[in-house]
Scaffold this motif. Structure first.
Motif, PDB file in Angstrom:
ATOM      1  N   GLY A 174      52.400 -33.363   1.766  1.00  0.00           N
ATOM      2  CA  GLY A 174      51.859 -32.547   2.849  1.00  0.00           C
ATOM      3  C   GLY A 174      50.530 -31.916   2.489  1.00  0.00           C
ATOM      4  O   GLY A 174      50.340 -30.699   2.630  1.00  0.00           O
ATOM      5  N   ILE A 175      49.585 -32.730   2.062  1.00  0.00           N
ATOM      6  CA  ILE A 175      48.327 -32.206   1.512  1.00  0.00           C
ATOM      7  C   ILE A 175      47.629 -31.284   2.509  1.00  0.00           C
ATOM      8  O   ILE A 175      47.240 -30.157   2.170  1.00  0.00           O
ATOM      9  N   ASN A 176      47.445 -31.741   3.749  1.00  0.00           N
ATOM     10  CA  ASN A 176      46.790 -30.898   4.749  1.00  0.00           C
ATOM     11  C   ASN A 176      47.749 -29.896   5.361  1.00  0.00           C
ATOM     12  O   ASN A 176      47.389 -28.741   5.605  1.00  0.00           O
ATOM     13  N   SER A 177      48.982 -30.323   5.635  1.00  0.00           N
ATOM     14  CA  SER A 177      49.905 -29.440   6.339  1.00  0.00           C
ATOM     15  C   SER A 177      50.217 -28.190   5.531  1.00  0.00           C
ATOM     16  O   SER A 177      50.399 -27.101   6.097  1.00  0.00           O
ATOM     17  N   ARG A 178      50.263 -28.301   4.205  1.00  0.00           N
ATOM     18  CA  ARG A 178      50.578 -27.132   3.387  1.00  0.00           C
ATOM     19  C   ARG A 178      49.488 -26.075   3.480  1.00  0.00           C
ATOM     20  O   ARG A 178      49.777 -24.878   3.574  1.00  0.00           O
ATOM     21  N   VAL A 179      48.239 -26.498   3.456  1.00  0.00           N
ATOM     22  CA  VAL A 179      47.177 -25.488   3.521  1.00  0.00           C
ATOM     23  C   VAL A 179      47.067 -24.893   4.924  1.00  0.00           C
ATOM     24  O   VAL A 179      46.816 -23.696   5.079  1.00  0.00           O
ATOM     25  N   PHE A 180      47.304 -25.715   5.970  1.00  0.00           N
ATOM     26  CA  PHE A 180      47.259 -25.166   7.325  1.00  0.00           C
ATOM     27  C   PHE A 180      48.398 -24.171   7.535  1.00  0.00           C
ATOM     28  O   PHE A 180      48.220 -23.133   8.182  1.00  0.00           O
ATOM     29  N   ASP A 181      49.572 -24.490   6.990  1.00  0.00           N
ATOM     30  CA  ASP A 181      50.690 -23.561   7.112  1.00  0.00           C
ATOM     31  C   ASP A 181      50.399 -22.271   6.357  1.00  0.00           C
ATOM     32  O   ASP A 181      50.747 -21.173   6.817  1.00  0.00           O
ATOM     33  N   ARG A 182      49.733 -22.394   5.233  1.00  0.00           N
ATOM     34  CA  ARG A 182      49.377 -21.196   4.465  1.00  0.00           C
ATOM     35  C   ARG A 182      48.388 -20.330   5.242  1.00  0.00           C
ATOM     36  O   ARG A 182      48.500 -19.100   5.247  1.00  0.00           O
ATOM     37  N   ILE A 183      47.431 -20.970   5.909  1.00  0.00           N
ATOM     38  CA  ILE A 183      46.477 -20.231   6.748  1.00  0.00           C
ATOM     39  C   ILE A 183      47.212 -19.542   7.884  1.00  0.00           C
ATOM     40  O   ILE A 183      46.960 -18.371   8.203  1.00  0.00           O
ATOM     41  N   ALA A 184      48.146 -20.251   8.524  1.00  0.00           N
ATOM     42  CA  ALA A 184      48.894 -19.665   9.642  1.00  0.00           C
ATOM     43  C   ALA A 184      49.700 -18.456   9.199  1.00  0.00           C
ATOM     44  O   ALA A 184      49.938 -17.540  10.000  1.00  0.00           O
ATOM     45  N   ARG A 185      50.141 -18.445   7.940  1.00  0.00           N
ATOM     46  CA  ARG A 185      50.994 -17.363   7.451  1.00  0.00           C
ATOM     47  C   ARG A 185      50.219 -16.267   6.726  1.00  0.00           C
ATOM     48  O   ARG A 185      50.827 -15.367   6.124  1.00  0.00           O
ATOM     49  N   LEU A 230      43.452 -27.549  11.950  1.00  0.00           N
ATOM     50  CA  LEU A 230      43.020 -26.319  11.300  1.00  0.00           C
ATOM     51  C   LEU A 230      42.801 -25.223  12.337  1.00  0.00           C
ATOM     52  O   LEU A 230      43.238 -24.081  12.146  1.00  0.00           O
ATOM     53  N   ALA A 231      42.139 -25.576  13.441  1.00  0.00           N
ATOM     54  CA  ALA A 231      41.917 -24.587  14.500  1.00  0.00           C
ATOM     55  C   ALA A 231      43.237 -24.139  15.122  1.00  0.00           C
ATOM     56  O   ALA A 231      43.423 -22.953  15.416  1.00  0.00           O
ATOM     57  N   TYR A 232      44.166 -25.071  15.326  1.00  0.00           N
ATOM     58  CA  TYR A 232      45.464 -24.714  15.907  1.00  0.00           C
ATOM     59  C   TYR A 232      46.216 -23.725  15.010  1.00  0.00           C
ATOM     60  O   TYR A 232      47.027 -22.929  15.507  1.00  0.00           O
ATOM     61  N   ALA A 233      45.995 -23.788  13.703  1.00  0.00           N
ATOM     62  CA  ALA A 233      46.717 -22.925  12.766  1.00  0.00           C
ATOM     63  C   ALA A 233      46.231 -21.484  12.794  1.00  0.00           C
ATOM     64  O   ALA A 233      46.920 -20.593  12.295  1.00  0.00           O
ATOM     65  N   CYS A 234      45.062 -21.255  13.381  1.00  0.00           N
ATOM     66  CA  CYS A 234      44.529 -19.893  13.465  1.00  0.00           C
ATOM     67  C   CYS A 234      45.198 -19.129  14.610  1.00  0.00           C
ATOM     68  O   CYS A 234      45.733 -19.722  15.546  1.00  0.00           O
TER      69      CYS A 234
END
Length: 245
Positions: free
Chosen positions: A79-90, A110-114
């Motif tokens: 989950g290379i990208n998904s892990r960092v996007f989830d971290r941004i969301a949290r 990335l924008a959706y995670a904000c």
């Protein structure tokens, strides 16, 4: 913080991160993912507001296709990208994406995670992954549905529909459309309004709002913490004093 794919400006109450791979239209590669993890670590250690934007009239035109071409099952399971996007969301404090130009594939995710998105008139959101034989596996399949509804999300994810700024505003994906020259100014004005609120109140409100399912007990526990805070008493005393004058 030393970076090669991001420009970072640290202020007292916020951090401004600009995606900067102009030769690749800010496509997200492994180096950028690693540097975004570093940003997250800093914001987890010292919570502040986050503003994400892109360099050169593009937010991020997807993930780096050259790198994706070489990834296999093991990399997908990481989950290379998904892990960092989830971290941004949290992240503890609110996050804002200022989107000028293309936000496609991983850039859209990335924008959706904000927490909030603003856009320029030239903004375009889309997830063309199935056209490359893969799926939008870094959050779009469920975050976009939550943001715009199942029907619109499936048009984007299954039929390759792109949402321009007008569409994004109409469907609630973005909070505001502003001229490109004013986009960052509007984004900072939004962050200024957030920054005037109590930091702990913002953190707990985000935590409760993002909690799956929702539950009155979560509201009660968060409010119990805030009711005992000095910040709550100071702010309410100031309000009452102003009302008496």
């Amino acid at each position: 913080m030393s970076t090669t794919t991001l420009r970072i400006e640290e202020l007292d109450d916020r951090v401004v991160v600009t995606l900067s791979r102009p030769s690749a239209r800010n496509a997200m590669n492994a180096a950028m993912v690693g540097e975004l993890h570093d940003v997250c670590a800093a914001l987890e250690e010292r919570p502040r507001l986050l503003l994400l934007t892109g360099d050169g009239g593009t937010f991020a035109a997807g993930a780096d296709i050259g790198e994706l071409r070489e990834r296999g099952r093991d990399q997908a399971l990481r989950g290379i990208n998904s892990r960092v996007f989830d971290r941004i969301a949290r992240l503890p404090m609110p996050t804002v994406a200022a989107v000028d130009g293309y936000a496609l594939g991983g850039g859209a995710e990335l924008a959706y995670a904000c927490d909030v998105r603003l856009a320029s008139p030239s903004a375009v959101f889309g997830n063309p992954e199935p056209g490359l034989g893969i799926l939008a596996a870094a959050g779009a399949c469920w975050r976009l549905r939550e943001l715009v509804g199942a029907s619109v999300a499936k048009q984007v994810l299954l039929a390759g529909k792109r949402l321009d700024a007008e569409d994004a505003l109409r469907f609630g994906l973005v909070a505001e459309v502003a001229p490109a020259g004013e986009l960052l100014k509007r984004a900072h004005a939004l962050l200024d309004r957030m920054a005037r609120s109590g930091a702990l109140a913002l953190r707990l409100t985000k935590l409760v709002a993002d909690a799956p399912g929702g539950h009155p007990i979560a509201d009660d526990l968060a409010q119990a913490i805030l009711f005992e805070s000095a910040d709550k008493r100071d702010r309410m005393d100031a309000f009452l004093a102003g009302g008496r004058s």
